[in-house]
Scaffold this active site. Structure first.
Site: not given
Ligand code: NDP
Length: 277
Positions: A48, A182-183, A233, A236
């Site tokens: 990252y 997870p979302l 934040i 969640n």
């Molecule tokens: P998520 O499922 O956590 O979704 C993140 C997105 O959802 C962002 O665009 C955020 O936008 C939005 N969001 C967050 N909270 C809300 C809410 N309450 N309502 C509506 N929209 C929301 O996706 P990620 O891919 O970020 O996965 C989570 C974490 O998992 C990553 O950040 C990383 O740490 C890890 N990961 C690991 C991987 C691996 O290969 N091991 C691959 C991908 C992720 P906003 O910021 O505008 O709120």
């Protein structure tokens, strides 16, 4: 916050904060906000490129390091130099130990990487070691031919991609299930307007995101939603004051489309594209 116990007896928060695609000052500020909102588990990765900012955000929060559970991952391109990579992550994050280090993908020389992680674990530089994106066959193989059983497999998991079969394999081998995306990576996904989820959100006076996260944590699945928005934040992490009934969980299980958004290792196209990262 609720906690889960890993196969080596270490306790880990069941809900944490993700940092994928979060960089620079925004990353630093949002990690700090997340910790101040109550998150204690922070997930980052060598790939990252934000470990330094995550470390700065942690210091800015003023919370004692010992209260936090810091997770990072070794990128597959570093598997030949795992030891050096982890030592560098320690420096980046400005800490003298890591709570959990994962092998990010099952590509390349992950056997050598695993054995180097085992060594760092024995030296107590890491409190627990695990993997990510490992399908059950590779995971079982790794377990049978090495000393330390991974504490975690971090895989894409959400209501549309539930990994029920993988979950059973993980339980069988005492590996905890950690959900990334997870979302479903955000609102562009139909999860947020799904009628079943919206109805449960109305019933419990919660948001669709909170229903999705509670669904995971109630199944002993660690979830790490990412947001850089202060309100989201807080939203969640506010998921521990209601409980979905068994019947409601069964209805949610019915939403599983068994399809990962992010490429899975058994998909040759995905492996080819990963080589260009
Ligand atoms: P998520 O499922 O956590 O979704 C993140 C997105 O959802 C962002 O665009 C955020 O936008 C939005 N969001 C967050 N909270 C809300 C809410 N309450 N309502 C509506 N929209 C929301 O996706 P990620 O891919 O970020 O996965 C989570 C974490 O998992 C990553 O950040 C990383 O740490 C890890 N990961 C690991 C991987 C691996 O290969 N091991 C691959 C991908 C992720 P906003 O910021 O505008 O709120």
């Amino acid at each position: 916050m609720e906690f889960i116990t890993l196969n080596n007896g270490i306790e880990m928060p069941i809900l944490g904060y993700g940092t994928f695609l979060s960089n620079g000052d925004e990353c630093e500020q949002s990690v700090c906000k997340a910790i101040q909102a109550g998150y204690r588990l922070i997930d980052t990765a060598e790939a990252y490129g934000n470990e330094v900012q995550v470390g700065k955000g942690i210091r800015l929060s003023g919370i004692d390091r010992k209260e936090l559970f810091i997770v990072t991952k070794v990128n597959f391109k570093s598997y030949e130099n795992t030891r050096e990579t982890v030592l560098n992550s320690l420096k980046n994050l400005n800490t003298d130990y890591l709570d959990l280090v994962l092998l990010h993908w099952p590509f390349g020389n992950y056997y050598q990487a695993w054995r180097e992680l085992e060594q760092l674990y024995k030296e107590k530089k890491i409190r627990a070691i695990g993997v990510s994106n490992f399908d059950p066959d590779r995971l079982v193989d790794l377990i049978h031919f090495n000393e330390v059983v991974p504490a975690i497999n971090q895989i894409e998991t959400n209501v549309f991609c539930q990994r029920q079969a993988e979950h059973e394999w993980l339980e069988k081998y005492h590996v905890k299930h950690m959900a990334y995306a997870p979302l479903g990576q955000g609102q562009q996904n139909e999860m947020f307007s799904n009628a079943v989820i919206v109805e449960l959100a109305e019933k419990y006076q919660k948001t669709p995101a909170q229903i999705m996260l509670r669904f995971l944590t109630q199944q002993d699945i660690i979830a790490i939603p990412k947001s850089t928005n202060g309100l989201r934040i807080q939203e969640n992490i506010d998921v521990f004051d209601f409980t979905l009934s068994n019947e409601e969980q069964n209805v949610l299980r019915g939403l599983d489309q068994k399809k990962a958004m992010i490429g899975t290792p058994e998909n040759p196209d995905f492996v080819e594209s990963a080589m260009k990262w």
